[in-house]
Design an enzyme around this catalytic site. Structure first.
Site, PDB file in Angstrom:
ATOM      1  N   HIS B 120      11.754  -5.662 -23.788  1.00  0.00           N
ATOM      2  CA  HIS B 120      13.148  -5.227 -23.964  1.00  0.00           C
ATOM      3  C   HIS B 120      13.769  -4.770 -22.643  1.00  0.00           C
ATOM      4  CE1 HIS B 120      16.584  -2.954 -25.475  1.00  0.00           C
ATOM      5  NE2 HIS B 120      16.441  -3.647 -26.587  1.00  0.00           N
ATOM      6  N   ASP B 178      30.045  -8.041 -23.670  1.00  0.00           N
ATOM      7  CA  ASP B 178      28.632  -7.728 -23.931  1.00  0.00           C
ATOM      8  C   ASP B 178      28.512  -7.605 -25.442  1.00  0.00           C
ATOM      9  OD1 ASP B 178      26.052  -6.818 -24.080  1.00  0.00           O
ATOM     10  OD2 ASP B 178      26.385  -4.962 -22.963  1.00  0.00           O
ATOM     11  N   MET B 179      27.970  -8.620 -26.091  1.00  0.00           N
ATOM     12  CA  MET B 179      28.039  -8.701 -27.552  1.00  0.00           C
ATOM     13  C   MET B 179      26.767  -9.264 -28.168  1.00  0.00           C
ATOM     14  SD  MET B 179      30.546 -12.070 -27.823  1.00  0.00           S
ATOM     15  CE  MET B 179      29.615 -13.000 -29.074  1.00  0.00           C
ATOM     16  N   LYS B 237      28.673 -20.648 -36.719  1.00  0.00           N
ATOM     17  CA  LYS B 237      28.937 -20.561 -35.279  1.00  0.00           C
ATOM     18  C   LYS B 237      28.127 -19.428 -34.645  1.00  0.00           C
ATOM     19  CE  LYS B 237      33.502 -22.546 -35.913  1.00  0.00           C
ATOM     20  NZ  LYS B 237      34.937 -22.510 -35.590  1.00  0.00           N
TER      21      LYS B 237
END
Lengths: 323, 323
Positions: B120, B178-179, B237
């Site tokens: 991570h 940032d998603m 999508k």
């Protein structure tokens, strides 16, 4: 469907080539343009095939598109280029710019080309399928005429700005993604309008900025919503993706961005201000063997553990088929 | 908030550095890792700052992460590289791999690095902010432990696989996206659970695959939904975007992809099968001046039309301030 008739692909291809030739598009370019249209019809994306030929015809007829453009590389590095499409057909400029991205990928691992002064380039999917033929990962994006509102906006500020990406699959089918960055395609809203049917909540707003299920309310001065639709479901994410496509395709190349992108078809409104040249595309290509061997097992053989080998030898013994 | 207390950033930074040092992480790497955590806290993404330190602590404590990894470039071309993170902290491997992407962009226009055998890496946004500091367009993606179902699926098959991209803004603020590729962040589901509140429709399904508004039903064997949520609103999508991140980060590098990505925290389930090394990241960088001059007017001056020049000269005359 109403009065539909089936045509052989070759006939539609030849007709398209002759239409482009009629306006002085060189033979090879006319064939390229017809090939891109045909790819849409063959993939079942009817909205982007010959159903759009009349729009290209209109724009050529009015002299808004140059049938014999001078396409130039205005800037480049080993892995990037900026292309000026000379206001040619996107169906001609796009394949040439995409080829530059692929050449660069073959040379230095990746290639990225931003294009200005171009026009509608057909389905984004066509370009990534071209990459697949060369065993490359392909990307294609384009900005388009404004139809979409930012999350919480009431005005059209962005196009449906599609993103396509394809990954070769070796012996598996490839992965091909080709998506507008909106909740739904504009074509679906037109289909609902023709059928007199409502559209689902989350696709569009009316001219006052309110959510609507009436396709006419969207078409008549309303706007489409970005992928995610509303704040709760991540509409800001679809908006962000549309902005990303706009910046890579248009800001980076010097094309018209956001609400200033010129229209593709006659019925669309012409922006009052120009901030660049034409619309913009963005193409990318990545060589897989720049990252990882895809064909290790083809070349070096398939490793088997002892028990599996024993089983195969047993089959060989019992059947007489040599292993 | 319950029993909250404010801490000086320096104090949390020093504490984090000492925790990483405690496990033998070299000083410079410990400072890098603490910097990435601090970036999340300073940006207000509380879920990815020191709130995660205990998870890193657990993994180091159990020896599941190597505090002194050998980080190697296993393959490269002028514009690409594959990095093996040596099973180090993603907070250390990520910044090093991102730096390679940026170096390549400075050299040949663009740089793309796929990373395997890593863990991570904190907020994806950190890496694109690093690109902004060098006036580069930056991209960062990572795959993560499975939490998300494909559209129409009932099982967790993909991580929340975030995409970050940032565009420098010269004198304007930069654009930073940032998603996660899900409808909502997992943190929001945890917040609802703690508050005993329902979640909106479209975020999650329960263990039977049915839509749910109960956060516990998602956490207890259910799954999160991709951006777009359902077929009508484009859930295919969001699913496609999550697959894109997975392939670029993990398939391309040789990391564990899809449901095989190892967990970040103790409470998460360990996949029964391994198909690669660790999780994967993907970094990209594009040099803006490879495509377009951003500073033409700074360098070559600002063109003014005659009437504006006349107005300025008039002000100059009337005020005595030389133009």
């Amino acid at each position: 469907m109403e009065n539909s008739k089936v045509f052989p692909p070759e006939q539609l291809f030849d007709f398209s080539v002759r239409v482009f030739r009629h306006f002085g598009v060189p033979e090879i370019d006319a064939r390229t343009a017809a090939t891109v249209l045909q790819a849409a019809d063959l993939r079942g994306i009817d909205s982007h095939g010959v159903a759009r030929l009349h729009s290209y015809f209109d724009m050529l007829q009015l002299g808004r598109i140059d049938p014999r453009p001078e396409i130039t590389i205005v800037r480049e590095t080993p892995s990037t280029a900026t292309v000026d499409g000379g206001n040619g057909l996107g169906l001609v400029v796009g394949p040439k710019a995409n080829a530059i991205a692929m050449e660069k990928a073959l040379a230095v691992g990746s290639g990225w080309v931003s294009v200005r002064n171009t026009n509608h380039y057909g389905i984004a999917g066509y370009y990534v399928l071209q990459a697949l033929e060369r065993d490359l990962i392909g990307w294609a994006m384009t900005n388009t005429t404004k139809l979409v509102t930012p999350l919480w906006g009431a005005e059209r500020m962005l196009g449906t700005n599609p993103i396509a990406i394809a990954f070769p699959g070796l012996e598996e089918p490839p992965i091909v993604i080709d998506m507008a960055t909106t909740a739904a395609a504009y074509g679906k809203i037109e289909i609902a309008r023709r059928a007199g049917a409502p559209i689902p909540t989350g696709w569009a707003i009316d001219r006052a900025g309110a959510s609507t299920t009436d396709p006419n309310a969207m078409i008549d001065g309303g706007a489409m919503l970005p992928l995610g639709s509303d704040r709760d479901r991540g509409g800001h994410k679809g908006y962000g993706l549309a902005v990303m496509v706009d910046v890579l395709s248009a800001v980076l190349s010097g094309a018209n961005w956001g609400p200033f992108a010129p229209p593709f078809a006659l019925r669309q409104e012409i922006p009052t201000r120009s901030v660049g040249k034409g619309i913009g595309h963005f193409f990318g290509a990545l060589r897989i063997d720049a990252f990882i061997d895809k064909v290790i097992r083809r070349r070096e053989g398939i490793p088997l553990v002892g028990p599996v080998i024993d089983e195969l030898l047993d089959i060989s013994r019992q059947t007489g088929i040599p292993l």
